[in-house]
Design a protein around this motif. Structure first.
Motif, mmCIF file in Angstrom:
data_model
loop_
_atom_site.group_PDB
_atom_site.id
_atom_site.type_symbol
_atom_site.label_atom_id
_atom_site.label_comp_id
_atom_site.label_asym_id
_atom_site.label_seq_id
_atom_site.Cartn_x
_atom_site.Cartn_y
_atom_site.Cartn_z
ATOM 1 N N GLN A 430 0.839 -1.198 0.000
ATOM 2 C CA GLN A 430 0.000 0.000 0.000
ATOM 3 C C GLN A 430 0.873 1.247 0.000
ATOM 4 O O GLN A 430 1.875 1.306 0.723
ATOM 5 N N LEU A 432 0.667 5.355 0.583
ATOM 6 C CA LEU A 432 -0.168 6.426 1.144
ATOM 7 C C LEU A 432 0.282 7.780 0.622
ATOM 8 O O LEU A 432 1.479 8.098 0.634
ATOM 9 N N SER A 467 -4.920 6.281 -0.716
ATOM 10 C CA SER A 467 -4.035 5.126 -0.894
ATOM 11 C C SER A 467 -4.134 4.499 -2.273
ATOM 12 O O SER A 467 -5.152 4.622 -2.970
ATOM 13 N N VAL A 469 -3.546 0.569 -3.389
ATOM 14 C CA VAL A 469 -3.468 -0.709 -2.677
ATOM 15 C C VAL A 469 -3.231 -1.858 -3.652
ATOM 16 O O VAL A 469 -3.881 -1.946 -4.705
ATOM 17 N N HIS A 484 -7.874 3.653 3.134
ATOM 18 C CA HIS A 484 -6.723 2.768 3.269
ATOM 19 C C HIS A 484 -7.166 1.482 3.961
ATOM 20 O O HIS A 484 -8.149 1.467 4.712
ATOM 21 N N LEU A 487 -3.607 -4.563 5.884
ATOM 22 C CA LEU A 487 -2.910 -5.482 4.995
ATOM 23 C C LEU A 487 -2.622 -6.810 5.692
ATOM 24 O O LEU A 487 -2.642 -6.905 6.932
ATOM 25 N N THR A 493 3.070 -0.931 4.517
ATOM 26 C CA THR A 493 2.562 0.298 3.911
ATOM 27 C C THR A 493 3.700 1.306 3.770
ATOM 28 O O THR A 493 4.493 1.483 4.688
#
Length: 588
Positions: A430, A432, A467, A469, A484, A487, A493
């Protein structure tokens, strides 16, 4: 004296009997009328101080509770009709959702658009019915109408029937009306994967971070034809998302793979908490066995998903821009828009943009919708960017770009390199990107050339993030905080700095646009702005109250930094010259 009274009483009784006999005889002789049975609620009404448990805050705080014992009488009517058979759900703001049953779909011969249908209530009140769309899992037709004011203080809230407008005044209900299902407690959608079934349900996990343990739940599969029931274990319970095992279809008389399955199997959740009676949630969800696609869809490296309501005038700008910087496919969840959204999407598709639309009518379910998107798009997307249509990703390094080329990675440069990704023991799952929030920028109406051109003044401090992903990295629970995801433990992340990339969030727009946010927040766990709760939430506008009243000087608020970088960039990329003058490509 007593004999005179008895004679008078006998004469009165005989007169009434003779009159009633003649009336009943002639009332059944007319060739034009048919006899119809209607059920009416009794007149035993009890005032109550509040609506029972699981009611929505949108409902009235005072109602009349009807005795559920019905009286039956026969009346003469011009035409007997049960209307189009449907299931009714009472939504917030006194909206009624009608889901047409499959056996009645053939009755919808009238064009679904326009003013062709009405909702007819048991007290003969009517309201216009608007076609909404088709549910994603069952393809059932849906309509919406309003609950008349006279019906809002009478419990139970009884279901309407769907009729054609031309039938108004010529129909009566020939069957008792069932109470409407309540949106505050309902299993509403499902999705089958290869290994399990995902159920979406409202009303069990009320608060963010507090969920019922899976051991207190079971998935219930009900064959509506035979009433056979199968239960399977729930494996995860988070927010409005519940995962459980597939049922053994041999219990319904089918092969293990569901071959030949032609019955409707309703799907719900059963709650069995210690010390309490178990109960099964009301449901409009149905089970569909997983099927492997005969032809695999091409898989895009980078997609974008968003949930929208009435964004036709801004969608073209958002799609064209993000397509230019690297988004290959768009998955749009339509939250029951009532504008020209579908026309705009059709035009964009004809122009070559890859757009898929999922009709998602359910209110305040953004988290659940994004969880659904991770399942729905997993076969066709590798990475998914979750973004709203008033948000535009921008990298400062693009400022001097004359025109992006197909070889320029741009947005994809934020994704990890393949050789670096799998050499790390915990690869990136991910990315951000932080947000800058823009203010009205002296705009009093929607800027005709687009939000990137009209809003150029923002707050100094960034707020929140969005995000991108890796769908394979999303945790089985599908837990997300809107933009978000949680995970799997084997992934990590990666945040990026504002110098690498930023989301221009055009949040505080001209008041005529911004006030629409008071209608209803789309998140299940964010308080609607009209409620006097959580006033310090970052979701709210600083200094704004609980009513959609324009503050003095709104057009000058939230302006601390002049930032026209994306305005100049998009003008360079999308500016066009025509005989009528200059303009942006999304307006020409």
């Amino acid at each position: 004296m007593r004999r005179k009274v008895s004679s008078a009483f006998l004469f009165l009784f005989l007169s009434v009997f003779v009159f009633a006999s003649f009336f009943l005889y002639f009332s059944t002789r007319g060739p034009t009328y048919t006899s119809t049975e209607i059920r009416f609620p009794s007149a035993n009404l009890v005032a109550i101080s509040k609506i029972p448990e699981r009611s929505s805050s949108s409902y009235s705080s005072f109602a009349i509770k009807e005795d559920v014992n019905y009286l039956t009488r026969r009346v003469a009517s011009i035409q007997d009709s049960t209307g189009v058979k449907s299931v009714s759900v009472l939504l917030p703001d006194w909206e009624v959702l009608l889901i047409v049953l499959p056996e009645s779909t053939s009755l919808l011969t009238t064009s679904l658009s326009g003013n062709g249908f009405l909702c007819l209530y048991p007290n003969n009140e009517t309201s216009p019915a608007r076609f909404s769309g088709f549910l994603p899992s069952t393809n059932q037709t849906t309509f919406k109408c309003g609950l008349p004011k006279r019906n809002r203080r009478r419990l139970p809230f009884l279901s309407p029937i769907l009729i054609r407008s031309a039938e108004k005044g010529s129909l009566v209900l020939s069957r008792p009306s069932e109470p409407m299902l309540r949106w505050t407690s309902l299993a509403y959608e499902s999705f089958s994967t290869e290994n399990d079934v995902v159920v979406f349900a409202k009303g069990l996990n009320h608060r963010q971070g507090i969920s019922l343990p899976p051991k207190e739940l079971a998935c219930v599969f009900i064959d509506e034809t035979s009433n056979n029931t199968v239960r399977t274990a729930v494996t995860t319970s988070i927010q409005e998302v519940f995962r459980c095992q597939h049922p053994d279809l041999t219990s319904f008389g089918y092969g293990r793979e569901g071959n030949g399955l032609n019955k409707r199997i309703k799907l719900s959740l059963e709650i069995h908490q210690q010390g309490k009676s178990s109960f099964t949630m009301p449901s409009v969800a149905y089970y569909t066995p997983w099927r492997k696609l005969e032809t695999q869809r091409p898989k895009s490296l980078l997609c974008a998903s968003t949930m929208v309501f009435d964004v036709a005038k801004v969608l073209r700008e958002w799609v064209m821009y993000h397509s230019k910087i690297g988004v290959e496919k768009f998955v749009i969840y339509d939250n029951d828009s009532d504008d020209d959204l579908m026309r705009v999407i059709k035009e964009l598709t004809q122009e070559g943009y890859n757009i898929e639309t999922v009709f998602w009518i359910w209110p305040k379910t953004q988290e659940a919708g994004f969880s659904h998107a991770t399942l729905y798009a997993k076969d066709s997307c590798t990475w998914m960017m979750y973004l709203d249509v008033d948000e535009f990703v921008f990298a400062p390094s693009w400022v001097n770009s004359l025109h992006p080329s197909a070889d320029d990675p741009m947005l994809k440069s934020l994704l990890p390199k393949t050789h670096q990704q799998w050499s790390n023991p915990r690869p990136i799952g991910q990315v951000l990107i932080r947000c800058n929030e823009f203010g009205p920028s002296n705009q009093t109406t929607h800027p005709l050339e687009g939000v990137t051109q009209g809003y150029t003044c923002r707050r100094k401090e960034d707020n929140r993030h969005k995000s991108i992903v890796l769908l394979d990295a999303v945790d089985r629970s599908l837990l997300n905080a809107i933009h978000h995801f949680k995970l799997k433990e084997t992934y990590r992340t990666k945040p990026v700095s504002l110098q690498v990339a930023v989301v221009n969030h055009y949040k505080y727009q001209a008041w005529s646009e911004f006030k629409v946010k008071f209608r209803r927040r789309v998140s299940a766990y964010v308080v609607d702005w009209t409620q006097g709760l959580n006033p310090s939430s970052k979701d709210r506008a600083p200094g704004l109250g609980f009513e959609a009243v324009e503050p003095a000087g709104w057009e000058r608020k939230f302006c601390e930094v002049r930032d026209d970088r994306l305005k100049l960039l998009t003008r360079r990329w999308f500016g066009k010259q025509t005989l009528a003058g200059s303009g942006m490509a999304w307006r020409i």
